[in-house]
Design a protein around this motif. Sequence first.
Motif, short mmCIF file in Angstrom:
data_model
loop_
_atom_site.label_atom_id
_atom_site.label_comp_id
_atom_site.label_asym_id
_atom_site.label_seq_id
_atom_site.Cartn_x
_atom_site.Cartn_y
_atom_site.Cartn_z
N LYS A 1 0.92 -1.22 -0.06
CA LYS A 1 0.06 -0.11 0.01
C LYS A 1 0.82 1.31 -0.03
O LYS A 1 0.62 2.17 -0.72
N LEU A 2 2.15 1.25 0.69
CA LEU A 2 2.79 2.43 0.85
C LEU A 2 3.77 2.62 -0.52
O LEU A 2 3.89 3.63 -0.73
N ILE A 3 4.01 1.31 -1.05
CA ILE A 3 4.72 1.34 -2.41
C ILE A 3 3.78 2.10 -3.46
O ILE A 3 4.23 2.93 -4.29
N SER A 4 2.57 1.55 -3.28
CA SER A 4 1.47 1.99 -4.57
C SER A 4 0.92 3.31 -4.38
O SER A 4 0.40 3.82 -5.37
N GLY A 5 0.67 3.56 -3.10
CA GLY A 5 0.03 4.67 -2.72
C GLY A 5 -1.54 4.43 -2.98
O GLY A 5 -2.22 5.52 -2.94
N GLY B 1 7.13 -18.17 -8.66
CA GLY B 1 7.63 -19.13 -9.39
C GLY B 1 6.99 -19.60 -10.43
O GLY B 1 6.74 -20.93 -10.49
N GLY B 2 6.21 -18.74 -11.23
CA GLY B 2 5.31 -18.99 -12.10
C GLY B 2 4.03 -19.59 -11.93
O GLY B 2 3.01 -20.11 -12.58
N GLU B 3 3.70 -19.85 -10.45
CA GLU B 3 2.47 -20.20 -9.93
C GLU B 3 1.63 -19.27 -9.15
O GLU B 3 2.25 -18.54 -8.49
N GLN B 4 0.48 -19.24 -9.44
CA GLN B 4 -0.64 -18.22 -8.70
C GLN B 4 -0.74 -18.76 -7.28
O GLN B 4 -1.21 -19.93 -6.95
N VAL B 5 -0.37 -17.69 -6.43
CA VAL B 5 -0.49 -18.01 -4.85
C VAL B 5 -1.73 -17.01 -4.42
O VAL B 5 -1.86 -17.32 -3.12
N GLY B 6 -2.22 -16.23 -5.23
CA GLY B 6 -3.14 -15.43 -4.43
C GLY B 6 -3.72 -14.26 -5.54
O GLY B 6 -3.29 -14.24 -6.70
N VAL B 7 -4.27 -13.27 -5.03
CA VAL B 7 -4.89 -12.07 -5.72
C VAL B 7 -4.76 -10.98 -5.05
O VAL B 7 -4.68 -10.88 -3.78
N VAL B 8 -4.32 -9.89 -5.65
CA VAL B 8 -4.05 -8.63 -5.12
C VAL B 8 -5.02 -7.69 -5.80
O VAL B 8 -5.28 -7.66 -6.64
N GLN B 9 -5.67 -6.79 -4.93
CA GLN B 9 -6.67 -6.05 -5.24
C GLN B 9 -6.33 -4.53 -5.10
O GLN B 9 -5.83 -4.30 -3.94
N PHE B 10 -6.24 -3.79 -6.16
CA PHE B 10 -5.90 -2.17 -5.93
C PHE B 10 -7.33 -1.41 -6.15
O PHE B 10 -8.08 -1.87 -6.95
N TYR B 11 -7.40 -0.44 -5.35
CA TYR B 11 -8.60 0.37 -5.46
C TYR B 11 -8.00 1.85 -6.09
O TYR B 11 -7.17 2.41 -5.47
N TYR B 12 -8.82 2.23 -7.13
CA TYR B 12 -8.46 3.32 -7.91
C TYR B 12 -9.56 4.26 -7.99
O TYR B 12 -10.82 3.89 -8.30
#
Length: 485
Positions: A83-87, A142-153
């Motif tokens: 969150k800090l990195i993306s703002g 490692g080329g494998e999906q481990v989860g999902v990240v959700q960004f709010y814009y």
Amino acid sequence: MRVSIKLKFSLFLAGLLLLTVFVLSLLVLQGVERNQRTQAEGLLAQQADTANVYLYQSIMEQSNKVPQTFLETKGEEFGEQLKLISGQPVVLYDRNGVVMGRKPAVALSDSIKQTLAYALENKTAYLVEGESMYYLTPLRAGGEQVGVVQFYYSLREHQAFYDEIKRLFIYIGTGVFVLSFLLGYLFFNSFASSIIKLNDTVGRIREGQFAVPDMRRRDEIGQLGAGIASMSERLKATMRDKDEEREKLALAVRKLSELDRQQKEFIGNVTHEFKTPLTSIKAYLDLLDMYPDDEELLATAKIHIAGETQRLYEMVEKVLQLSAMEKYDFEYNKERLEVRGTIESVLNSLKGKMDKFGLTLETDLHEAYMEADKDYMNIVLANLLDNAIKYNKTDGRIRVSSFARANEVVIEIADTGIGIPEAVADHIFEAFYTVDKNRSREHGGAGLGLSLAKRYTETQGGSISIVKSDDSGTTFRMSFPLQTR
């Protein structure tokens, strides 16, 4: 119901401008919206790449490099750092779609659940609700999906910019529409006015007014106006010619009717005038049959029969002259006549007759020229002079004068005869009309001399009239156009 061409032009122009402004605004606004969406997607795609890179780095720094263990133990901390990195607000989901790092768990809306289910299949998806965009992208290690990240814009700034552009288009579009409509109306109004003017002109031509449109255009409408003007002039000329021909035809019909009346009257008069001398001749012949040995009767009969025969001869000659006048103008042999010489020639031919009656001749002749048929002029002068001799008094006078005045030649013949009563002066030029029947019969007159003189004078372009008539004599005046060359 007829719709004016100006109204049609106005409605068409307004509709065309509205359609143009609407389509142009719609395309530009759609382009702005699409560009905003592309920018937002590009930014969030970069954030997604950053999140995956940061996840890989964070896992590599751990002693236990199992992605699921890292997310379970340090997922909340990783989300805060992200969150800090993306703002931007960030939400992490594990492989089962459960929110990581929030206690208690937040209930998800149905639309986010559907978008999350799509993202759990290792696909990027986003959801727009009002002024918010939810961007869900897989977290991979490692080329494998481990989860999902959700960004709010937040789309508030985008929406404000879009609304501002939309408002500008409304104002500018309205201004452009009004200005374009006014300019277009003025331009098309000139065409419409010209067409209406041509239509009105055609309507007036249809009613027989033959109007000419006042067109000052140099295009096809101007050429059409010129064509209508030419057509109007030709129709006008045609109708004028038609009216003239109709008038000529009516005049010809009137003349034929008058000629028929005159012919019947002429035949009646000729028959009557011929009957009188023939009756006298027949009476003397009957007397001679009854008294063949009567010498005195024979002498008297010879004198009277000779006189009546001469009278018949003169009448026949003048009737033939009247008939000869019914001819065309091109049959006249007009020439340049010297008036004095022409009059003197006729006077010389009648000198013996004047001497017989003891008449005195006075002349006052001046040099002048006119254009006329010499033979007919001789007949006119001879008839007038013959009347002046026959109806003059014993030892009377005849005065002949000629002079030029005001572009005309005037000839006057005056006598000291019995005169013509004013009451019958208007009839003396009629065929077979005589003032004194007994006096005319005595001198062999049939009332044709003055009729011939009038008709011959008028055929030469002149006029004849009585200027004086009383018990001291009669004066006739003839006028002809003066020829100066």
